[in-house]
Design a protein around this motif. Sequence first.
Motif, short mmCIF file in Angstrom:
data_model
loop_
_atom_site.label_atom_id
_atom_site.label_comp_id
_atom_site.label_asym_id
_atom_site.label_seq_id
_atom_site.Cartn_x
_atom_site.Cartn_y
_atom_site.Cartn_z
N SER A 10 73.51 7.75 32.43
CA SER A 10 72.77 8.51 33.44
C SER A 10 73.08 8.08 34.87
CB SER A 10 71.26 8.39 33.19
OG SER A 10 70.90 7.05 32.95
N ARG A 11 73.51 6.83 35.02
CA ARG A 11 73.68 6.31 36.38
C ARG A 11 74.86 5.35 36.45
NH1 ARG A 11 69.34 2.89 37.64
NH2 ARG A 11 68.51 2.87 35.54
N ILE A 13 77.80 2.79 36.57
CA ILE A 13 79.09 2.67 35.89
C ILE A 13 79.17 3.66 34.73
CG2 ILE A 13 80.53 1.09 34.52
CD1 ILE A 13 79.39 -1.23 36.27
N SER A 34 65.23 6.41 30.21
CA SER A 34 64.04 7.08 30.75
C SER A 34 64.35 8.06 31.88
CB SER A 34 63.04 6.02 31.25
OG SER A 34 63.70 5.10 32.08
N ASN A 35 65.57 8.00 32.43
CA ASN A 35 65.87 8.76 33.63
C ASN A 35 66.56 10.09 33.29
OD1 ASN A 35 66.26 9.28 36.35
ND2 ASN A 35 66.77 7.15 36.78
N ASP A 59 66.46 4.43 23.24
CA ASP A 59 66.45 3.05 23.74
C ASP A 59 67.41 2.26 22.86
OD1 ASP A 59 65.92 0.41 24.32
OD2 ASP A 59 63.75 0.58 24.12
N ASN A 88 77.61 0.69 27.22
CA ASN A 88 77.49 0.38 28.65
C ASN A 88 76.05 0.07 29.07
OD1 ASN A 88 78.20 0.79 31.71
ND2 ASN A 88 76.58 2.29 31.26
N TYR A 153 71.20 -13.17 30.62
CA TYR A 153 72.25 -12.15 30.77
C TYR A 153 73.63 -12.72 30.39
CZ TYR A 153 74.74 -8.38 33.35
OH TYR A 153 75.56 -7.34 33.73
N GLY A 184 82.90 -7.48 37.88
CA GLY A 184 82.28 -8.48 38.76
C GLY A 184 81.09 -7.81 39.44
N ILE A 186 79.64 -4.75 41.28
CA ILE A 186 79.93 -3.33 41.45
C ILE A 186 78.72 -2.68 42.13
CG2 ILE A 186 80.58 -1.19 40.25
CD1 ILE A 186 82.65 -3.52 39.85
N THR A 188 76.04 -0.44 42.40
CA THR A 188 75.21 0.49 41.60
C THR A 188 73.75 0.10 41.86
OG1 THR A 188 75.00 -0.95 39.67
CG2 THR A 188 76.93 0.51 39.71
P1 NAP Z 1 72.49 0.66 36.39
O1 NAP Z 1 72.99 1.41 37.56
O2 NAP Z 1 71.24 -0.15 36.50
O3 NAP Z 1 72.37 1.67 35.15
C1 NAP Z 1 71.93 1.19 33.91
C2 NAP Z 1 72.09 2.27 32.89
O4 NAP Z 1 71.72 1.72 31.60
C3 NAP Z 1 71.20 3.47 33.13
O5 NAP Z 1 71.89 4.62 32.70
C4 NAP Z 1 70.00 3.19 32.22
O6 NAP Z 1 69.31 4.36 31.79
C5 NAP Z 1 70.70 2.54 31.05
N1 NAP Z 1 69.81 1.72 30.22
C6 NAP Z 1 69.17 0.58 30.58
N2 NAP Z 1 68.45 0.12 29.54
C7 NAP Z 1 68.65 0.98 28.51
C8 NAP Z 1 68.19 1.06 27.18
N3 NAP Z 1 67.36 0.13 26.68
N4 NAP Z 1 68.61 2.10 26.40
C9 NAP Z 1 69.44 3.05 26.90
N5 NAP Z 1 69.91 3.03 28.15
C10 NAP Z 1 69.52 2.01 28.94
O7 NAP Z 1 73.59 -0.40 35.87
P2 NAP Z 1 75.17 -0.46 36.10
O8 NAP Z 1 75.43 -1.36 37.24
O9 NAP Z 1 75.77 0.89 36.05
O10 NAP Z 1 75.56 -1.29 34.78
C11 NAP Z 1 76.20 -0.71 33.65
C12 NAP Z 1 76.71 -1.83 32.77
O11 NAP Z 1 77.61 -2.65 33.51
C13 NAP Z 1 75.62 -2.77 32.27
O12 NAP Z 1 75.90 -3.17 30.95
C14 NAP Z 1 75.74 -3.96 33.19
O13 NAP Z 1 75.24 -5.14 32.59
C15 NAP Z 1 77.22 -4.00 33.42
N6 NAP Z 1 77.62 -4.70 34.64
C16 NAP Z 1 77.27 -4.24 35.88
C17 NAP Z 1 77.68 -4.93 37.00
C18 NAP Z 1 77.34 -4.50 38.39
O14 NAP Z 1 77.65 -5.25 39.34
N7 NAP Z 1 76.75 -3.34 38.61
C19 NAP Z 1 78.46 -6.09 36.86
C20 NAP Z 1 78.80 -6.52 35.60
C21 NAP Z 1 78.38 -5.82 34.49
P3 NAP Z 1 68.11 5.04 32.68
O15 NAP Z 1 68.82 5.73 33.81
O16 NAP Z 1 67.43 5.98 31.75
O17 NAP Z 1 67.25 3.92 33.15
#
Ligand code: NAP
Length: 242
Positions: A10-11, A13, A34-35, A59, A88, A153, A184, A186, A188
């Motif tokens: 949904s959001r 990455i 939830s979004n 979930d 993801n 984490y 690293g 990103i 978001t």
């Molecule tokens: P984000 O913008 O916070 O988005 C999180 C996404 O995960 C949303 O689509 C959310 O859905 C979904 N989600 C969370 N909990 C969930 C659950 N229990 N069941 C189903 N969906 C769930 O995060 P992001 O930065 O894009 O991160 C994506 C991935 O990259 C994650 O695994 C994160 O750990 C990893 N990562 C991110 C970074 C960074 O710097 N951003 C760095 C390293 C790794 P809703 O929209 O419904 O809430």
Amino acid sequence: MRNALVTGGSRGIGRAISLTLARQGFHIIINYKSNKLEAENTRKLVEEIGSTAEIMQFDVASKTDVESKLEAWKKNNEGEYIEALVNNAGIRKDGLLVFMTDEDWSDVLNTNLNGFFFTTRYLIKDMMTNKFGRIVNVVSLSGIKGLPGQTNYSAAKAAVIGATKALGQEVARKKITVNAVAPGFISTDMTEDLEEKDFKAIIPMKRFGKPEEVSEVVGFLVSDKATYITGEVISVNGGLYT
Ligand code: NAP
């Protein structure tokens, strides 16, 4: 129809991954927790590219939720299977271990690690039957290097890295590849509480990455250009030492 499921599509990455895989010709199943509004927005963006998509709420941390929604999809899409899975969905709940609550520990493990397990275990059966599949796990620099304030984490992401390497070997004969991409920092929602300028000193490229810079690597691993890569972890972190 080639189907790809992107958890947390949904959001951030996950949205970028949905769009990259749509450009590669996949029908995208956009999972969210939830979004719904943002999941619908990802669906619209996929359709603007000229591909197709559907949204699927569950979930990832709930075994019954994961299995019932995927079972229902199978019933409604007889003869088809999900050949690409991108695990993801993820959350972080940072804090020093000495003060960490049981809830912050288990929430992060349940979503980032058990989510990978429940979804992958369900979908890999059809990949094995069809003798083809692609699994990409979005992990983190935190799971490779360990980051203070993120023991929950780091533990979850390191566990997924171990599982990626083990599972890659289990299913290689079936032409299923299992790889991980480790971002690293990103830009978001997950990093909106971090000041990019504060991290310039430690990131050799002097900036946060964009979701598309991660999704293009995922797209490559899912594509037919990556037929001989499995059990691998590719970092996308602007040169941060890992
Ligand atoms: P984000 O913008 O916070 O988005 C999180 C996404 O995960 C949303 O689509 C959310 O859905 C979904 N989600 C969370 N909990 C969930 C659950 N229990 N069941 C189903 N969906 C769930 O995060 P992001 O930065 O894009 O991160 C994506 C991935 O990259 C994650 O695994 C994160 O750990 C990893 N990562 C991110 C970074 C960074 O710097 N951003 C760095 C390293 C790794 P809703 O929209 O419904 O809430």
